[in-house]
Design an enzyme around this catalytic site. Sequence first.
Site, PDB file in Angstrom:
ATOM      1  N   LYS A 142       0.851  -1.197   0.000  1.00 32.21           N
ATOM      2  CA  LYS A 142       0.000   0.000   0.000  1.00 32.21           C
ATOM      3  C   LYS A 142       0.877   1.235   0.000  1.00 32.21           C
ATOM      4  CE  LYS A 142      -3.309   2.698   2.721  1.00 32.21           C
ATOM      5  NZ  LYS A 142      -4.154   2.803   3.917  1.00 32.21           N
TER       6      LYS A 142
ATOM      7  N   GLU B 167      -9.379  11.941  12.269  1.00 32.90           N
ATOM      8  CA  GLU B 167      -8.607  10.769  12.722  1.00 32.90           C
ATOM      9  C   GLU B 167      -7.742  11.051  13.947  1.00 32.90           C
ATOM     10  OE1 GLU B 167      -5.816   7.200  10.869  1.00 32.90           O
ATOM     11  OE2 GLU B 167      -6.619   8.769   9.569  1.00 32.90           O
TER      12      GLU B 167
END
Length: 395
Positions: free
Chosen positions: A143, A195
Amino acid sequence: MNDVCRGLIDTQAEHLLAGYRSENPFFFATPEHTLLAQGQHATVPQAKNLAALSQVVDAVLKKARDQGHPNPIVVGAIPFDARQAACLCIPQQVLYAGPLSRRAEAVSPRAGAFTITPQPAPQVYADGVAEAVENIRNKRLSKVVLARTLELAAAEAIDVQCLLERLARRNTHGYTFAVDLAGTGQGTLIGASPELLLSRRGLQVRSNPLAGSAARATDAMEDARRSQALLTSAKDLHEHKVVADAVARGLRPYCRTLDVPASPALIHTEAMWHLSSDIRGELAHPQASSLQLASSLHPTPAVCGYPNEKAFELISQIEAFDRGFYAGMVGWCDAQGNGEWVVTLRCAKVKGRSMRLFAGAGVVAESEPESELAETAAKFRTMLNALGLAPEGVL
């Protein structure tokens, strides 16, 4: 809490938001409380890495206590690349209140108020995603997170206080911040992050990694369909697991117990759906400060990739701009080690008549360039909506 007490707390929080000025070193609003820092007692010297920075912060906090500061805390921002200079200080004082109330008002469209230039151009970003997918399929990494920016220019100076208020009103379930980047010449770092990287209260620690996203829809039925599609998406579930596993690995050495959800839940902002894991633990020893714990996680695969070193290298090759404080962390740490640090997302740097907005998307083997481009466009909406802009055609 009774209604009278709640009303008092809300009023105090309103005063802190209304009292913010761009010269204040720090503003921070969360679902639980609101902080406004005033004045500057000391700046935190630079350090060569995050481990050294934690030690420097501990020393600066101790010195401030020895000098008679009644409640020293460190506030500010740390860049994505921790080798770059952080912007941290100890304020003269910090005012506290409860959470802000949500009173989001429609912002009138401001056609022509800004010129907007994507950097890089949308097709260049899509080509970068395709390059990243090829690297992932060739097993170089699993990723990588690729970002892009929008450069905004206004006819007159941008009202940072007004922008912060609009962001805070629309983001009462997240973390709204403003950091004076004094000494860097970069103006103000402002944003509305969803977040939480790390919070510590006593021995209790919490992290709330987000990965896997979908744009909200104005139609309620379509919005619900998108949320459920995200919750069952193999691609997004894999992307999320990479991040949640990395956060758990980073926290376990410090924790006596750690509770990691078996599967993610859904959370939403005004613009986005996200897959979320609410990870909670109890520290084995009280010596680890919130900054030390957050530093052990930064940067997570949610903003960098996995493996970290290879993702960082690929970002440097593909992205043609310096992220600076974007995808870094912003927050505070007190002399007892308590504090909160959030991932610096849905943010912009504001200086005079110019703004630079940032947004990124996680790229895995199944990613499609146009989909990742669309995700970044959706993430820009947090800031664009607060400005009264909806320039879909240029994104």
